[in-house]
Design a protein around this motif. Structure first.
Motif, mmCIF file in Angstrom:
data_model
loop_
_atom_site.group_PDB
_atom_site.id
_atom_site.type_symbol
_atom_site.label_atom_id
_atom_site.label_comp_id
_atom_site.label_asym_id
_atom_site.label_seq_id
_atom_site.Cartn_x
_atom_site.Cartn_y
_atom_site.Cartn_z
ATOM 1 N N VAL A 525 0.846 -1.193 0.000
ATOM 2 C CA VAL A 525 0.000 0.000 0.000
ATOM 3 C C VAL A 525 0.880 1.240 0.000
ATOM 4 C CG1 VAL A 525 -1.843 1.242 1.184
ATOM 5 C CG2 VAL A 525 -1.746 -1.253 1.321
ATOM 6 N N VAL A 526 0.643 2.128 -0.952
ATOM 7 C CA VAL A 526 1.317 3.419 -0.990
ATOM 8 C C VAL A 526 0.523 4.401 -0.137
ATOM 9 C CG1 VAL A 526 1.898 5.404 -2.452
ATOM 10 C CG2 VAL A 526 2.400 3.076 -3.228
ATOM 11 N N VAL A 527 1.206 5.074 0.784
ATOM 12 C CA VAL A 527 0.610 6.130 1.599
ATOM 13 C C VAL A 527 1.353 7.407 1.271
ATOM 14 C CG1 VAL A 527 0.066 6.924 3.921
ATOM 15 C CG2 VAL A 527 0.088 4.462 3.417
ATOM 16 N N MET A 528 0.646 8.468 0.937
ATOM 17 C CA MET A 528 1.317 9.722 0.610
ATOM 18 C C MET A 528 0.748 10.872 1.427
ATOM 19 S SD MET A 528 -0.011 10.126 -3.349
ATOM 20 C CE MET A 528 -0.053 11.929 -3.503
ATOM 21 N N THR A 529 1.662 11.630 2.022
ATOM 22 C CA THR A 529 1.319 12.837 2.776
ATOM 23 C C THR A 529 2.518 13.758 2.689
ATOM 24 O OG1 THR A 529 0.483 13.694 4.879
ATOM 25 C CG2 THR A 529 2.125 11.941 5.003
ATOM 26 N N HIS A 530 2.305 15.055 2.648
ATOM 27 C CA HIS A 530 3.402 15.963 2.318
ATOM 28 C C HIS A 530 4.489 16.018 3.380
ATOM 29 C CE1 HIS A 530 5.537 19.256 0.473
ATOM 30 N NE2 HIS A 530 5.424 19.973 1.564
ATOM 31 N N PHE A 531 4.111 16.194 4.640
ATOM 32 C CA PHE A 531 5.101 16.338 5.707
ATOM 33 C C PHE A 531 5.608 14.968 6.147
ATOM 34 C CE2 PHE A 531 2.971 20.404 6.017
ATOM 35 C CZ PHE A 531 3.969 21.280 6.412
ATOM 36 N N PRO A 532 6.905 14.828 6.417
ATOM 37 C CA PRO A 532 7.406 13.546 6.928
ATOM 38 C C PRO A 532 7.016 13.347 8.384
ATOM 39 C CG PRO A 532 9.176 15.157 6.933
ATOM 40 C CD PRO A 532 7.991 15.832 6.278
ATOM 41 N N LEU A 533 6.939 12.117 8.792
ATOM 42 C CA LEU A 533 6.825 11.785 10.206
ATOM 43 C C LEU A 533 8.205 11.841 10.844
ATOM 44 C CD1 LEU A 533 4.359 8.762 9.947
ATOM 45 C CD2 LEU A 533 3.811 11.117 10.598
ATOM 46 N N GLY A 534 8.257 12.072 12.141
ATOM 47 C CA GLY A 534 9.534 12.189 12.833
ATOM 48 C C GLY A 534 10.359 10.917 12.754
ATOM 49 N N ASP A 535 11.670 11.075 12.626
ATOM 50 C CA ASP A 535 12.622 9.964 12.579
ATOM 51 C C ASP A 535 12.311 8.979 11.461
ATOM 52 O OD1 ASP A 535 14.243 10.914 14.582
ATOM 53 O OD2 ASP A 535 13.329 9.721 16.161
ATOM 54 N N THR A 536 11.959 9.524 10.304
ATOM 55 C CA THR A 536 11.820 8.679 9.117
ATOM 56 C C THR A 536 12.892 9.106 8.117
ATOM 57 O OG1 THR A 536 10.052 10.133 8.254
ATOM 58 C CG2 THR A 536 9.379 8.166 9.480
ATOM 59 N N VAL A 537 12.533 9.873 7.088
ATOM 60 C CA VAL A 537 13.463 10.210 6.018
ATOM 61 C C VAL A 537 14.379 11.380 6.408
ATOM 62 C CG1 VAL A 537 11.895 9.363 4.250
ATOM 63 C CG2 VAL A 537 11.755 11.757 4.974
ATOM 64 N N SER A 538 15.235 11.761 5.470
ATOM 65 C CA SER A 538 16.221 12.813 5.675
ATOM 66 C C SER A 538 15.597 14.052 6.318
ATOM 67 C CB SER A 538 16.849 13.213 4.334
ATOM 68 O OG SER A 538 17.357 12.090 3.660
ATOM 69 N N ALA A 539 16.302 14.615 7.276
ATOM 70 C CA ALA A 539 15.936 15.830 8.030
ATOM 71 C C ALA A 539 14.959 15.556 9.156
ATOM 72 C CB ALA A 539 15.374 16.931 7.132
ATOM 73 N N SER A 540 14.208 14.464 9.100
ATOM 74 C CA SER A 540 13.177 14.258 10.124
ATOM 75 C C SER A 540 13.753 13.830 11.465
ATOM 76 C CB SER A 540 12.135 13.240 9.645
ATOM 77 O OG SER A 540 12.703 11.970 9.436
ATOM 78 N N TRP A 541 15.093 13.633 11.546
ATOM 79 C CA TRP A 541 15.736 13.439 12.851
ATOM 80 C C TRP A 541 15.848 14.757 13.613
ATOM 81 C CZ3 TRP A 541 20.055 16.460 12.734
ATOM 82 C CH2 TRP A 541 20.636 16.709 11.486
ATOM 83 N N ILE A 542 15.687 15.882 12.913
ATOM 84 C CA ILE A 542 15.690 17.185 13.576
ATOM 85 C C ILE A 542 14.412 17.289 14.420
ATOM 86 C CG2 ILE A 542 15.693 19.683 13.221
ATOM 87 C CD1 ILE A 542 17.137 19.176 10.561
ATOM 88 N N PRO A 543 14.515 17.620 15.693
ATOM 89 C CA PRO A 543 13.337 17.550 16.574
ATOM 90 C C PRO A 543 12.110 18.285 16.061
ATOM 91 C CG PRO A 543 15.322 17.847 17.885
ATOM 92 C CD PRO A 543 15.749 17.959 16.438
#
Length: 754
Positions: A525-543
């Motif tokens: 299943v493809v899920v698409m939403t604009h904003f990343p969830l925390g601690d997923t892809v690049s930059a989302s490790w930033i608090p």
């Protein structure tokens, strides 16, 4: 990109904006509306401005001040402030922050305006980021320096009074982020997910059957150490905090914290590989290199000699910082000798005094997925066009050559720059001009840039809904193609506040129900939403990225139960060559393999992080880009490939096996008519494989890496996964694809279930 609370975010949204509006400071609810005035004169200025973010608590200049005629305002008012400073710039700025935000920061403020020169006044509406009035409460007005977060003068506190509007009981309201998630994880086993063995770590010591050896005297970090991310970064960060993949405990070899030279080896327990022709080792990896330092992975079979399958050193990894090796997932395929029954893997870290570190987690040994010759159901995937119709049209032309028979087009938000009718008309014009080459079905998600035009959140969303041809932010689509149905679930911002992506419980319940529905049918299943969830892809490790989704934790918990879910997000604009472009995100109570998340990169302006420490990290623009993805769904796997349309290059590729269907493993063929009285007939000679075009996977189930930068990939010939066609030039790959696709003549069908 970022939330509209800082001029730095303004640069991201519109450094080269087309058709940006010029409006008064009182209407500046979004930096994207006057992008041109915020563009840095050069890269050095951008870096210097962003570096100020780490200095938010700097001492304010004594001769600088803000003055308010009153400190109490009504809901819906504007606030007018006089300013004066002996540190004038054209990009000093004044912003409204909640009293709860101790220091100025990206994403936590509201309306703002520039305060140029030595003195003057600003008038700012007391609205949230979507244009709705701020509720009653305590706030602060900040006077900040040169597009950064350094205070020019001391902040001024004020209060908003008045009754909060009574919600209409007939209207949907933002849901409960803390609502419990009561879902049992999907059950899989080696027959479907191909995973022979998984291993995590505990602070109690090495897992059963594992060993740690060291040539260094006893002491902290004198050998492979089992610790948590918080403890590891407690004394020193220096990019350790960027390792966001670990679920709990990780294994660390840290020469810098050991205080001397280090030579230590972590060895696994034996893992069965009986009957396999090849096996695949994966593990989360965070390697920061230095001169005189190496990280080596080896394998031995049935107690035999060890063979090196991966080497990280100064020859293969850039010393001090290599973007690919930070927060990465190593993925190595090894040939299994005939009659081998067990494999033992080892991780040896050797470093001179003063070197850096290596951390690993989530070790798994897999069967290898055989190549497929099936024709896929295809989609073009892109995001963050942000008012650049020429780049959009260019990319669509390239897509039509890369995947001319694609069945759908996925737009993962920030299609326009601010949401005006004129900007949408530019997109409609491109859609009309490319009608003959585009897939017949378009699926769109709303981002933050769709809601910045004057008129309020609802008016902006109506223009988005007209383009998306639906009446609400969330929906379900089915893309039909040669390999069967590909379900797509779209999630999006439903309310103007309290966060960038506020959702109702109804939207979350819809998501849960449809994800369970398609899982019961054994679909990825493809899920698409604009904003990343925390601690997923690049930059989302930033608090700060953990707070964009109101339902961040709830959505992460839901997805963690579904290893067949693939989340596509945009917004960050971070490079595809980073180690965390595509990640496997695990949760405490979910399936052990979690879900996949992939960054859709961007068609406008690339960004990246700068700084040694997560606290006070800054972000900078690096270059103008035009990039996107293709998605090939084969039923038993999905292959995602990243392309650069400006340079005509393939950047990355990742293959994700469907863990719900039979796993077609690369096993040794059983001998025909086995007879214990006769000699072993031996293993048949393999057939000569045909060359494969990009997107036609050649086995494995991981990131095939970067053909232009082999040193950044999983090293060594034996372990290199760039053998699936990812290294072929575009022309050769497209020619091969055309031969395969040309004569099939399959009618394209598309339907949508909203």
């Amino acid at each position: 990109m970022h939330s509209p609370s800082t001029p730095a975010a303004r640069r991201r949204r519109g450094a080269t904006a087309v058709g940006a509006l010029a409006v008064s400071g009182a209407l500046l609810l979004s930096p994207g509306l006057t992008a041109a005035s915020a563009a840095p004169a050069n890269a050095a200025q951008a870096n210097a401005s962003q570096a100020n973010a780490a200095q938010a608590d700097a001492v304010a200049a004594a001769a600088s001040q803000l003055t308010l005629a009153d400190t109490t305002f009504a809901v819906g008012d504007s606030i007018t402030a006089e300013y004066a400073t002996d540190r004038p710039t054209d990009r000093n700025w004044v912003a409204v922050y909640p009293a709860s935000a101790e220091t100025p920061c990206s994403g936590c403020g509201f309306a703002w305006d520039y305060a140029p020169g030595e003195s003057g006044s600003v008038s700012i509406p007391l609205n949230d980021r979507s244009g709705d009035p701020l509720p009653a409460g305590d706030y602060r007005l900040e006077y900040l320096y040169d597009d950064g977060w350094t205070r020019v003068g001391e902040p001024v506190s004020f209060t908003i009074e008045g009754d909060v509007a009574v919600p209409d009981p007939e209207q949907s309201q933002p849901g409960d982020p803390a609502a419990p998630v009561e879902i049992d994880p999907v059950a899989t086993d080696v027959s479907t997910d191909g995973v022979i063995h998984r291993e995590g770590f505990s602070v109690e010591g090495a897992p059963e059957g594992w060993t740690v050896e060291s040539e260094t005297d006893a002491g902290d970090y004198s050998a492979w150490t089992f610790t948590t991310r918080a403890d590891w970064t407690g004394e020193i960060d220096e990019m350790r905090g960027r390792f966001a993949r670990p679920l709990g405990v990780l294994a660390v070899a840290d020469a810098q914290q050991s205080g001397g030279a280090l030579d230590t080896t972590l060895t696994s327990a034996p893992v069965s590989v009986d009957g396999l022709a090849s096996a695949r080792l994966t593990f989360d990896s965070h390697y920061r290199g230095a001169a005189g330092q190496s990280g080596v992975v080896s394998v031995s079979f049935d107690g035999g000699a060890s063979s090196e399958i991966l080497r990280l050193d100064s020859e293969s990894v850039a010393d001090d910082y290599d973007a690919r090796q930070m927060n990465y997932a190593q993925d190595v395929v090894v040939e299994v000798p005939e009659d081998a029954e067990e494999a033992v893997f080892s991780w040896q870290f050797t470093a001179d005094e003063g070197a850096r570190y290596w951390a690993i987690d989530s070790v798994a040994v897999h069967e290898v997925l055989k190549a497929t010759e099936a024709r896929p159901t295809q989609a073009w995937v892109m995001s963050d066009i942000q008012g650049h119709p020429a780049d959009f049209e260019h990319a669509l032309g390239d897509y039509s050559e890369i995947a001319p028979e694609a069945d759908g087009m996925l737009l993962v938000g920030d299609i326009v720059n601010s949401g005006t009718s004129g900007e949408w008309q530019e997109i409609y014009d491109v859609m009309d001009a490319t009608a003959d080459i585009r897939p017949r079905q378009t699926v769109a998600a709303n981002g933050n840039h769709e809601r910045y035009a004057p008129g309020g959140f609802d008016a902006n969303m109506e223009r988005f809904f007209a383009f998306a041809e639906r009446e609400q932010p969330w929906a379900e689509y089915v893309i039909e193609g040669p390999a069967g149905d590909l379900p797509v679930i779209v999630l999006g911002q439903e309310f103007g506040s309290p966060t960038d992506v506020a959702m109702s419980d109804e939207q979350v319940a819809f998501f849960e129900e449809r994800l369970a529905h398609w899982t019961a049918l054994d679909k990825q299943v493809v899920v698409m939403t604009h904003f990343p969830l925390g601690d997923t892809v690049s930059a989302s490790w930033i608090p700060g990225y953990h707070g964009h989704h109101q339902m961040n934790d709830r959505l992460t918990s839901i997805l963690g139960n579904y290893p067949n879910a693939i989340l596509f997000t945009g917004h960050t604009h971070y490079p595809a060559d980073l180690g965390d472009w595509a990640v496997q995100r695990r949760t405490d109570d979910g399936h052990p393999d979690g879900f996949r998340a992939i960054n859709t990169i961007a068609m406008h302006i690339e960004w990246d992080a700068r700084g040694e420490n997560t606290a006070g990290i800054s972000e900078v623009t690096t270059r103008d880009i035009n990039q996107g993805l293709t998605l090939d769904s084969y039923g038993d796997r999905v292959v995602v490939t990243a392309y650069d349309f400006a340079t005509d290059e393939q950047l990355r590729q990742v293959e994700i096996a469907n863990p719900l269907v039979a796993f077609d493993a690369d096993v040794r063929p059983a001998p025909e008519n086995p007879d214990p009285e006769n000699p072993d007939p031996g293993t048949p000679e393999p057939e000569n494989p045909e060359p494969e075009a990009p997107g036609n996977p050649g086995g494995g189930s991981g990131d095939t890496g970067d053909a232009e930068n082999p040193a950044a990939d999983d090293e060594t010939a034996a372990g290199d996964l760039a053998t699936t066609g990812a290294d072929l030039p575009w022309g050769l790959g497209l020619a091969a694809g055309a031969l395969v696709l040309g004569g099939l003549g399959l009618a394209l069908r598309a339907r949508r279930n909203a």
